[in-house]
Write an enzyme that holds these catalytic residues in place. Structure first.
Site, mmCIF file in Angstrom:
data_model
loop_
_atom_site.group_PDB
_atom_site.id
_atom_site.type_symbol
_atom_site.label_atom_id
_atom_site.label_comp_id
_atom_site.label_asym_id
_atom_site.label_seq_id
_atom_site.Cartn_x
_atom_site.Cartn_y
_atom_site.Cartn_z
ATOM 1 N N TYR A 49 74.179 -110.462 -7.619
ATOM 2 C CA TYR A 49 74.765 -109.246 -7.037
ATOM 3 C C TYR A 49 76.120 -109.604 -6.431
ATOM 4 O O TYR A 49 76.323 -110.731 -5.981
ATOM 5 C CB TYR A 49 73.837 -108.665 -5.961
ATOM 6 C CG TYR A 49 72.576 -108.027 -6.517
ATOM 7 C CD1 TYR A 49 71.525 -108.812 -6.975
ATOM 8 C CD2 TYR A 49 72.448 -106.645 -6.598
ATOM 9 C CE1 TYR A 49 70.375 -108.239 -7.487
ATOM 10 C CE2 TYR A 49 71.291 -106.064 -7.103
ATOM 11 C CZ TYR A 49 70.256 -106.858 -7.552
ATOM 12 O OH TYR A 49 69.119 -106.280 -8.059
ATOM 13 N N GLU A 50 77.019 -108.614 -6.398
ATOM 14 C CA GLU A 50 78.384 -108.925 -5.978
ATOM 15 C C GLU A 50 78.496 -109.309 -4.506
ATOM 16 O O GLU A 50 79.520 -109.808 -4.078
ATOM 17 C CB GLU A 50 79.308 -107.758 -6.298
ATOM 18 C CG GLU A 50 78.999 -106.510 -5.507
ATOM 19 C CD GLU A 50 79.679 -105.262 -6.070
ATOM 20 O OE1 GLU A 50 80.128 -105.281 -7.225
ATOM 21 O OE2 GLU A 50 79.739 -104.268 -5.340
ATOM 22 N N SER A 51 77.440 -109.082 -3.731
ATOM 23 C CA SER A 51 77.457 -109.528 -2.339
ATOM 24 C C SER A 51 77.382 -111.052 -2.239
ATOM 25 O O SER A 51 77.505 -111.600 -1.146
ATOM 26 C CB SER A 51 76.287 -108.911 -1.576
ATOM 27 O OG SER A 51 75.076 -109.152 -2.271
ATOM 28 N N GLY A 52 77.184 -111.720 -3.367
ATOM 29 C CA GLY A 52 77.175 -113.178 -3.357
ATOM 30 C C GLY A 52 75.795 -113.794 -3.475
ATOM 31 O O GLY A 52 75.636 -115.009 -3.373
#
Lengths: 259, 274
Positions: A49-52
């Site tokens: 996910y782009e939150s890392g």
């Protein structure tokens, strides 16, 4: 077993994913499909996910892209610059899985505005990670409910590039990823023509007619010569999806209603 | 003995923030500095340029309260729920004041903070090709040619906020700050700024984690304030969970101007604690 349009869409989308693939996941429908794949035929799929959060195994679907559930169940958590630069931009992602508000016949996605950019009819949330996911993942999959308003001849705004004007326009511009290889909808599957890159109907879900799909498409939708029917969802997939959705609903309704 | 840098939240905001400045309040879903934002509202700051990848409820509240002239962002929604109604009302209807926007993608903003933290004037990335974001924002998104390969790459100006405000789990008595879990772009945003204010869940004698944790040393921080639950309704890993129910409820609260005004009056203006 009876099933809804959303259920067959999510299950069909999940089945497009293979075990072991490294998948950059958008929130909403893509997240549901990716986690369903992980809980069924693809236990070793790597969800990012782009939150890392990397190699995430949430018990319930996240409401946001950075829920605690994602961080607590991931193999590692990296910073946002790292996730976009080292992992996505450098070409370490097999599949980018996206949704959107509008898509056109060449697979360009709009998640920015309906109407004029500077005088919008509806201002949508905007790009987020999508433009670079669409450009830099090796391939992308798109999952969206079909309607004449969302499946349009030309998007009002290109947030994320598909095949642009079709043909080799995408490649000629120097975009590295191959582009969207399928759009999975609540009615069937659309895939790009190998030459023109226009999306054509290749599969309908059981009981759905071509006329129905065309009625929900804003361009003059072409049909592949060998139109196929997608598999009906089996009990295992339906049960897994329903359990996941029910657990998610319960989890999101918890905690106090005040900040 | 605490360092004199450790103050109350109201003193930290008063000492470091002025109307008209550019502020970054970062925290990618996790550790969003809500309490500090509420203090900005209570102190009546105006004409702010707010920078943040995901404006979230926190900027919806600041915009609705009339604190904001411009936002710089890359995704402006209520995650998993829908629109930010106060943001849209300001942008589409000019209420309570017109709102200017400067818009990017996440990758571009993350890189722009990184350039800011690195002391570079711009960031370079492989992005925006074929998109209307680049076409309609030529002021902010430009193209450079790689001097080695000739490849055309996107360039965005470095982000260097006047003040960055973040929330973290812990500070020690010297004012060093430690955060963990989803760390987002907080380190980059802090190191890119002229001034840094941090609110924390807890002040401890000694950090228990490893030196590899995300640590921001006291000498780049102006003030630290102890604000337990300072990130709610977002979350602080190890302390409390995200209040997803409030994110769902916000859709209704912020939908009408009256509903929002009532909420701000009751929950923020008359409640100096959070």
């Amino acid at each position: 077993m009876e099933y809804s349009k959303d259920e067959i869409m999510t299950i069909t989308a999940a089945k497009m994913l293979q075990n072991g693939q490294v998948c950059f996941v958008g929130i909403g429908l893509p997240s549901a499909a990716c986690n369903l794949a992980r809980l069924t035929h693809a236990p070793e799929i790597v969800l990012i996910y782009e939150s890392g959060t990397v190699d995430t195994r949430p018990d319930v679907l996240p409401l946001s892209i950075g829920d605690d559930e994602l961080a607590e169940t991931s193999r590692m958590v990296v910073s946002v610059p790292e996730i976009f630069n080292y992992w996505l931009q450098a070409g370490k992602i097999d599949i980018g899985f996206l949704g959107g508000a509008q898509i056109d016949k060449y697979g360009n996605i709009n998640s920015t505005v309906i109407g004029e950019y500077h005088k919008p009819k509806v201002r949508l949330p905007g790009a987020g990670g999508a433009p670079e996911i669409a450009a830099n993942a090796r391939q992308t999959l798109v999952v969206m409910r079909q309607s004449p308003r969302s499946f349009v001849d030309k998007v009002d705004f290109i947030t994320s590039a598909g095949y642009l004007d079709g043909g080799d326009a995408r490649q000629a511009l120097g975009i590295r990823g191959e582009g969207p290889v399928a759009i999975i909808t609540d009615l069937g599957i659309l895939k790009p023509d190998p030459v023109s890159k226009e999306f054509v109907l290749t599969h309908t879900h059981p009981g759905v007619t071509v006329a129905e799909v065309r009625a929900q498409t804003g361009w003059d939708l072409k049909v592949a010569p060998h139109l196929a029917t997608t598999e009906s969802p089996d009990a295992h997939y339906l049960h897994t999806l329903r359990t996941l959705n029910e657990k998610t609903r319960l989890a999101h309704s918890q905690t106090a209603a005040n900040a | 003995m605490n360092s004199p840098k450790i103050t109350s939240l109201s003193a930290a905001i008063a000492a470091n923030v002025q109307s008209g400045q550019s502020l970054a309040l970062e925290g990618f879903t996790h550790l969003i500095p809500f309490a500090a934002a509420h203090e900005l509202i209570r102190q009546g700051l105006r004409d702010l340029t707010l920078i943040r990848m995901t404006p979230d409820l926190v900027y919806d509240q600041l915009i609705g309260a009339g604190c904001v002239r411009k936002i710089i962002f890359s995704w402006g929604g209520n995650p998993g729920v829908g629109s930010l109604h106060r943001f849209r009302d300001a942008y589409e209807q000019g209420y309570p004041q017109p709102l200017e926007i400067e818009e990017y993608s996440h990758a571009a903003m993350a890189n722009a903070y990184q350039a800011g933290a690195s002391g570079l004037p711009f960031a370079v990335l492989r992005g925006f090709l074929g998109t209307d974001l680049a076409r309609l924002n030529p002021e902010h998104i430009r193209w450079v040619t790689c001097p080695f390969t000739g490849e055309s790459l996107a360039a965005v100006r470095a982000l260097q906020p006047d003040v960055t405000i973040i929330h973290a789990q812990q500070a020690d008595r010297e004012g060093n700050v430690r955060l963990w879990g989803i760390v987002g772009v907080q380190k980059e945003a802090a190191l890119a700024a002229q001034k840094v204010v941090v609110t924390v869940e807890e002040i401890v004698d000694k950090f228990e984690g490893s030196a590899n944790d995300c640590i921001i040393p006291h000498w780049v921080i102006n003030n630290v304030a102890l604000v337990p639950k300072g990130a709610a309704p977002s979350y602080a890993m190890g302390y409390y969970k995200r209040n997803n129910a409030f994110y769902l409820a916000w859709d209704e609260i912020a939908r009408s101007r009256e509903g929002f005004q009532q909420w701000i009056a009751q929950q923020i203006l008359s409640n100096p604690q959070h």
